[in-house]
Scaffold this active site. Structure first.
Site, short mmCIF file in Angstrom:
data_model
loop_
_atom_site.label_atom_id
_atom_site.label_comp_id
_atom_site.label_asym_id
_atom_site.label_seq_id
_atom_site.Cartn_x
_atom_site.Cartn_y
_atom_site.Cartn_z
N SER A 121 -4.36 1.22 -0.81
CA SER A 121 -3.55 0.96 -0.53
C SER A 121 -3.76 -0.44 1.08
O SER A 121 -4.70 -0.14 0.90
CB SER A 121 -2.91 1.82 0.93
OG SER A 121 -3.43 2.41 2.02
N GLN B 1 -2.35 -2.36 4.49
CA GLN B 1 -1.28 -2.10 5.63
C GLN B 1 -1.24 -3.52 7.08
O GLN B 1 -2.44 -4.08 6.92
CB GLN B 1 -1.90 -0.81 6.98
CG GLN B 1 -1.52 0.20 6.33
CD GLN B 1 -2.48 1.39 4.62
OE1 GLN B 1 -1.84 1.46 3.84
NE2 GLN B 1 -4.10 0.85 5.27
N GLU C 55 -0.52 4.85 9.11
CA GLU C 55 -1.57 4.19 8.99
C GLU C 55 -1.18 2.86 9.98
O GLU C 55 -2.88 2.51 10.84
CB GLU C 55 -2.29 3.94 7.81
CG GLU C 55 -3.71 4.43 7.51
CD GLU C 55 -4.41 3.78 6.27
OE1 GLU C 55 -4.94 3.71 5.81
OE2 GLU C 55 -3.65 4.84 5.20
#
Length: 498
Positions: free
Chosen positions: A225, A227, A187
């Site tokens: 999440s 990144q 990602e």
């Protein structure tokens, strides 16, 4: 007895051969379809469905059909009305629910069919708008929302997706791998490709190696999440781009560091009210980790909230004080710092946090310095929120927490107190998220596997830094080797019964 053993061996061998033949037949079919398309039509359409933790976004692109392994020249298709607004929604919305995550759909074929029919209708309308009479290639990539589920449940979801997609005759869905879950590191890498492609740091026709020092670092704070990805000599991934350009990238994901996950973690803290905008006694409803609504009264306190967020990041030997001193706890953070990056592009929750602050303070622009941004957040969160505002839009109640988390994550987690960040949603007509980079990677892989295997020494590949060898670029040869070993394995097992 010997005759029965021989029959068993023969059956196992036949099954092995059948699997081998089926795989080759699938390859031949796909190769034939793709070669015919490359020879008979000038334009190719691509649809990528981004199955995120809160919704599934729809992305439609076109490019010139070609048979080379160059980086594809993609044009984002986002038709506008006469007021300049998007003519069609870019997310799957079923009924009155504005957020329909794939993980919330009932696990049966009918429910999945109804869910994706909404997207198929939108894409059909977009094709009619552009007067395209061609079938798109369809990909689905799922992120942390699916990634956090048990493996068995992930497979159920993916298999239902594949079943629905195979029954569509208005799309090309040629392989099960076209619907899959991507890793957090992927990602980040795909977002890095997206941003630098949109900014033309990575170009369609790259006749010479680009300057890696001019590429931008990227930050994405999603629902579950967060990144980060950037060029670094201390890296964990290699990207091999066309024109023999090898790029060293650090890509990291922190599961549990997205907005929704932080909210759930914060509700376990005794200082949770300190991260919600001042409400003067009114309460707002939020969902905890058990998906149960709880009432929270906003009682914003910058110091208490920041320290609660630091604890979530496991920064326990540094804390903020009530003396208004400027503190940076990033030296105690376990995350890789971004302090030496010349340009930092942030998206998703970082963009929305900036947008909310700027709207309230009547500010404009895409870039902001973190030190100033934190002071603006304090002003925003200290402004009393009215009960009717919460009733009109419950998301407004969590805006302060979103801003506080973005500020704390970027300053104390990534060390960006004295840095400037550019937070955007679109650039050069492209939506700034990981999906564009994923599609670039998938299109190049598709062409290399089926169309131009002799040229694919320049294919786009992603490798671990520990593996210094470039992968075998002939995907069909690899599949032949794998199937041959499988056949041999079957024979060895069979012989054990003799």
């Amino acid at each position: 007895m010997m005759k029965m053993k021989s029959s068993t061996i023969l059956i196992l061998l036949c099954l092995s051969i059948q699997m081998f033949v089926c795989k080759n037949e699938t390859f031949d079919r796909n190769q034939r379809i793709l070669r015919e398309l490359a020879e008979t039509q000038d334009t190719c359409l691509y649809v990528l469905l981004d199955a995120g933790s809160s919704s599934t976004k729809i992305r439609l692109y076109k490019s010139v059909c070609r048979r080379s392994s160059q980086i594809p020249q993609l044009e984002a298709l986002t038709p506008k009305n006469n007021k300049g607004k998007d003519l069609y929604p870019d997310i799957i919305q079923v009924g009155d629910n504005k957020k329909n995550a794939l993980t919330k759909v009932e696990l049966n074929e009918t429910a999945f069919t109804n869910y994706f029919n909404v997207a198929f209708e939108i894409i059909k309308n977009m094709k009619q708008f552009y007067k395209f009479d061609i079938k798109p290639f369809l990909f689905l990539r799922a992120t942390a929302g699916v990634r956090k589920l048990p493996q068995q449940q992930q497979e159920k979801i993916l298999n239902l997706v594949r079943t629905v997609f195979r029954k569509q005759d208005s799309f090309y869905f040629l392989d099960d791998s076209w619907a899959k879950v991507i890793t957090g590191e992927e990602e980040g890498l795909f977002l890095w490709i997206s941003v630098n492609y949109a900014y033309q740091n990575i170009k369609h026709q790259n006749n010479q190696q680009f300057d890696i020092q001019k590429t931008a670092a990227v930050i994405d704070v999603g629902g579950v999440s967060a990144q980060t990805a950037f060029h670094s000599t201390q890296n964990n991934k290699l990207i091999d781009l066309p024109e023999k350009t090898r790029v060293q990238i650090y890509s990291n994901t922190d599961l549990g560091y997205g907005n929704d996950a932080i909210l759930e973690s914060l509700l376990e803290s005794t200082d949770s009210a300190s991260c919600f905008q001042t409400t003067n006694g009114f309460s707002g409803k939020v969902k905890n980790k058990h998906d149960v609504e709880v009432e929270v009264t906003g009682n914003y306190d910058f110091v208490k909230c920041t320290n609660a967020l630091l604890n979530i990041m496991e920064i326990t030997n540094c804390s903020y004080q009530n003396d208004n001193s400027v503190i940076d706890c990033s030296q105690f953070s376990k995350m890789q710092k971004l302090t030496n990056q010349k340009q930092i592009i942030a998206t998703s929750s970082v963009f929305y946090a900036k947008q909310n602050v700027y709207q309230m303070l009547n500010l404009q622009g895409d870039s902001f310095k973190l030190k100033e941004f934190r002071e603006q957040i304090k002003q925003y969160c200290s402004t009393p929120l009215k009960n009717e505002e919460i009733l009109a839009d419950n998301r407004k109640f969590t805006s302060c927490l979103q801003m506080m988390w973005v500020s704390t994550f970027l300053i104390d987690g990534l060390g960006l107190l004295n840095n400037e960040v550019t937070a955007i949603k679109k650039y050069n007509t492209y939506n700034i998220d990981w999906s564009l980079g994923s599609l670039i990677y998938d299109i190049n892989t598709l062409q290399c596997d089926y169309l131009d295997m002799n040229q694919c020494i320049d294919r786009i590949t992603i490798n671990d830094i520990s593996n210094k060898e470039i992968e075998d670029n002939n995907a069909f040869s690899s599949s032949l080797i794998i199937n041959s070993f499988f056949s041999l394995f079957i024979l060895v097992i069979a012989n054990l019964f003799v």
